[in-house]
Design a protein around this motif. Structure first.
Motif, PDB file in Angstrom:
ATOM      1  N   UNK A  91      -6.815   4.106   5.385  1.00 10.02           N
ATOM      2  CA  UNK A  91      -6.199   2.975   6.080  1.00 10.02           C
ATOM      3  C   UNK A  91      -5.048   3.488   6.938  1.00 10.02           C
ATOM      4  N   UNK A  92      -4.533   2.599   7.770  1.00 12.66           N
ATOM      5  CA  UNK A  92      -3.253   2.850   8.427  1.00 12.66           C
ATOM      6  C   UNK A  92      -2.167   2.345   7.485  1.00 12.66           C
ATOM      7  N   UNK A  93      -1.230   3.208   7.173  1.00 15.24           N
ATOM      8  CA  UNK A  93      -0.150   2.861   6.258  1.00 15.24           C
ATOM      9  C   UNK A  93       1.109   2.541   7.067  1.00 15.24           C
ATOM     10  N   UNK A  94       1.699   1.401   6.761  1.00 22.19           N
ATOM     11  CA  UNK A  94       2.881   0.929   7.474  1.00 22.19           C
ATOM     12  C   UNK A  94       4.082   0.874   6.531  1.00 22.19           C
ATOM     13  N   UNK A  95       5.193   1.360   7.045  1.00 19.66           N
ATOM     14  CA  UNK A  95       6.457   1.248   6.330  1.00 19.66           C
ATOM     15  C   UNK A  95       7.113  -0.084   6.673  1.00 19.66           C
ATOM     16  N   UNK A  96       7.757  -0.676   5.704  1.00 20.48           N
ATOM     17  CA  UNK A  96       8.449  -1.947   5.903  1.00 20.48           C
ATOM     18  C   UNK A  96       9.815  -1.894   5.233  1.00 20.48           C
ATOM     19  N   UNK A  97      10.790  -2.535   5.877  1.00 19.65           N
ATOM     20  CA  UNK A  97      12.124  -2.595   5.275  1.00 19.65           C
ATOM     21  C   UNK A  97      12.794  -3.903   5.634  1.00 19.65           C
ATOM     22  N   UNK A  98      13.480  -4.490   4.669  1.00 21.28           N
ATOM     23  CA  UNK A  98      14.327  -5.653   4.927  1.00 21.28           C
ATOM     24  C   UNK A  98      15.736  -5.116   5.147  1.00 21.28           C
ATOM     25  N   UNK A  99      16.154  -5.196   6.411  1.00 22.85           N
ATOM     26  CA  UNK A  99      17.364  -4.500   6.840  1.00 22.85           C
ATOM     27  C   UNK A  99      18.416  -5.503   7.271  1.00 22.85           C
ATOM     28  N   UNK A 100      19.665  -5.266   6.898  1.00 20.98           N
ATOM     29  CA  UNK A 100      20.781  -6.094   7.344  1.00 20.98           C
ATOM     30  C   UNK A 100      21.457  -5.386   8.518  1.00 20.98           C
ATOM     31  N   UNK A 101      21.469  -6.056   9.679  1.00 17.30           N
ATOM     32  CA  UNK A 101      22.051  -5.458  10.879  1.00 17.30           C
ATOM     33  C   UNK A 101      23.193  -6.350  11.383  1.00 17.30           C
ATOM     34  N   UNK A 102      24.080  -5.812  12.234  1.00 23.13           N
ATOM     35  CA  UNK A 102      25.209  -6.597  12.737  1.00 23.13           C
ATOM     36  C   UNK A 102      24.780  -7.872  13.458  1.00 23.13           C
ATOM     37  N   UNK A 103      25.525  -8.912  13.277  1.00 20.98           N
ATOM     38  CA  UNK A 103      25.360 -10.219  13.923  1.00 20.98           C
ATOM     39  C   UNK A 103      24.109 -10.956  13.431  1.00 20.98           C
ATOM     40  N   UNK A 104      22.975 -10.313  13.522  1.00 24.30           N
ATOM     41  CA  UNK A 104      21.713 -10.969  13.186  1.00 24.30           C
ATOM     42  C   UNK A 104      21.553 -11.218  11.700  1.00 24.30           C
ATOM     43  N   UNK A 105      21.991 -10.281  10.901  1.00 23.06           N
ATOM     44  CA  UNK A 105      21.795 -10.407   9.464  1.00 23.06           C
ATOM     45  C   UNK A 105      20.532  -9.696   9.022  1.00 23.06           C
ATOM     46  N   UNK A 106      19.800 -10.298   8.102  1.00 21.15           N
ATOM     47  CA  UNK A 106      18.613  -9.647   7.532  1.00 21.15           C
ATOM     48  C   UNK A 106      17.426  -9.798   8.478  1.00 21.15           C
ATOM     49  N   UNK A 107      16.753  -8.699   8.758  1.00 18.89           N
ATOM     50  CA  UNK A 107      15.546  -8.693   9.592  1.00 18.89           C
ATOM     51  C   UNK A 107      14.480  -7.884   8.885  1.00 18.89           C
ATOM     52  N   UNK A 108      13.238  -8.185   9.235  1.00 23.10           N
ATOM     53  CA  UNK A 108      12.078  -7.506   8.669  1.00 23.10           C
ATOM     54  C   UNK A 108      11.608  -6.471   9.677  1.00 23.10           C
ATOM     55  N   UNK A 109      11.705  -5.198   9.328  1.00 18.83           N
ATOM     56  CA  UNK A 109      11.353  -4.126  10.259  1.00 18.83           C
ATOM     57  C   UNK A 109      10.078  -3.422   9.811  1.00 18.83           C
ATOM     58  N   UNK A 110       9.301  -2.980  10.814  1.00 16.35           N
ATOM     59  CA  UNK A 110       8.045  -2.292  10.538  1.00 16.35           C
ATOM     60  C   UNK A 110       7.988  -0.976  11.308  1.00 16.35           C
ATOM     61  N   UNK A 111       7.350   0.005  10.708  1.00 13.41           N
ATOM     62  CA  UNK A 111       7.070   1.244  11.401  1.00 13.41           C
ATOM     63  C   UNK A 111       5.813   1.107  12.242  1.00 13.41           C
ATOM     64  N   UNK A 112       5.474   2.187  12.952  1.00 17.74           N
ATOM     65  CA  UNK A 112       4.328   2.151  13.857  1.00 17.74           C
ATOM     66  C   UNK A 112       3.012   2.416  13.145  1.00 17.74           C
ATOM     67  N   UNK A 113       3.094   2.902  11.920  1.00 14.74           N
ATOM     68  CA  UNK A 113       1.887   3.167  11.141  1.00 14.74           C
ATOM     69  C   UNK A 113       1.482   4.625  11.195  1.00 14.74           C
ATOM     70  N   UNK A 114       0.929   5.093  10.100  1.00 17.27           N
ATOM     71  CA  UNK A 114       0.389   6.454  10.045  1.00 17.27           C
ATOM     72  C   UNK A 114      -0.974   6.400   9.360  1.00 17.27           C
ATOM     73  N   UNK A 115      -1.944   7.088   9.949  1.00 23.49           N
ATOM     74  CA  UNK A 115      -3.317   7.015   9.468  1.00 23.49           C
ATOM     75  C   UNK A 115      -3.548   7.986   8.310  1.00 23.49           C
ATOM     76  N   UNK A 116      -4.118   7.463   7.245  1.00 23.44           N
ATOM     77  CA  UNK A 116      -4.554   8.276   6.105  1.00 23.44           C
ATOM     78  C   UNK A 116      -6.068   8.154   6.001  1.00 23.44           C
ATOM     79  N   UNK A 117      -6.737   9.286   6.057  1.00 19.03           N
ATOM     80  CA  UNK A 117      -8.194   9.308   5.958  1.00 19.03           C
ATOM     81  C   UNK A 117      -8.595  10.157   4.766  1.00 19.03           C
ATOM     82  N   UNK A 118      -9.340   9.556   3.845  1.00 21.52           N
ATOM     83  CA  UNK A 118      -9.802  10.263   2.654  1.00 21.52           C
ATOM     84  C   UNK A 118     -11.312  10.435   2.779  1.00 21.52           C
ATOM     85  N   UNK A 119     -11.722  11.663   3.009  1.00 19.80           N
ATOM     86  CA  UNK A 119     -13.134  11.917   3.258  1.00 19.80           C
ATOM     87  C   UNK A 119     -13.461  13.369   2.978  1.00 19.80           C
ATOM     88  N   UNK A 120     -14.686  13.604   2.541  1.00 27.53           N
ATOM     89  CA  UNK A 120     -15.135  14.980   2.319  1.00 27.53           C
ATOM     90  C   UNK A 120     -15.870  15.497   3.553  1.00 27.53           C
TER      91      UNK A 120
END
Length: 120
Positions: A91-120
């Motif tokens: 699958x494509x694996x995505x990182x996620x974080x609930x981050x507190x930033x100035x002014x805005x407060x808590x936001x939901x951030x995502x990475x761009x994804x990294x592909x993991x392939x399990x195959x022989x």
């Protein structure tokens, strides 16, 4: 304002291991929960594992006993150690974080994804 950068994906044979990393950067006051999600073609994005600040890890049933999530609080980085990989972990694996930033407060951030392939 917040960037999540993943690394560590790739091709691995069944039974093998990979370690994913996700580094956070930007104007960050604090990070609550960090985690990993994955998405296979034609399927929805599903939770793999999460870890709250100072809390215990939470895993999807399908990865319990095989995957381990950990967190470096000083580096704002989360890791996913994946062992005994199976083809169905592909699958494509995505990182996620609930981050507190100035002014805005808590936001939901995502990475761009990294592909993991399990195959022989």
């Amino acid at each position: 304002q917040v960037q999540l950068v993943e690394s560590g994906g790739g091709l691995v044979q069944p039974g093998g291991s990979l370690r994913l990393s996700c580094a956070s950067s930007g104007s960050i006051f604090s990070i609550y929960t960090m985690g990993w999600y994955r998405q296979s073609p034609g399927k929805q994005r599903d939770l793999v594992a999460t870890i709250a600040s100072g809390g215990s890890p939470n895993y999807a049933d399908s990865v319990k006993g095989r995957f381990t999530i950990s967190r470096d609080y000083a580096k704002n980085t989360v890791y996913l150690q994946m062992n005994s990989l199976k083809p169905e972990d592909t699958a494509v694996y995505y990182c996620n974080a609930e981050v507190v930033i100035p002014i805005t407060g808590a936001v939901d951030a995502w990475g761009q994804g990294t592909l993991v392939t399990v195959s022989s």
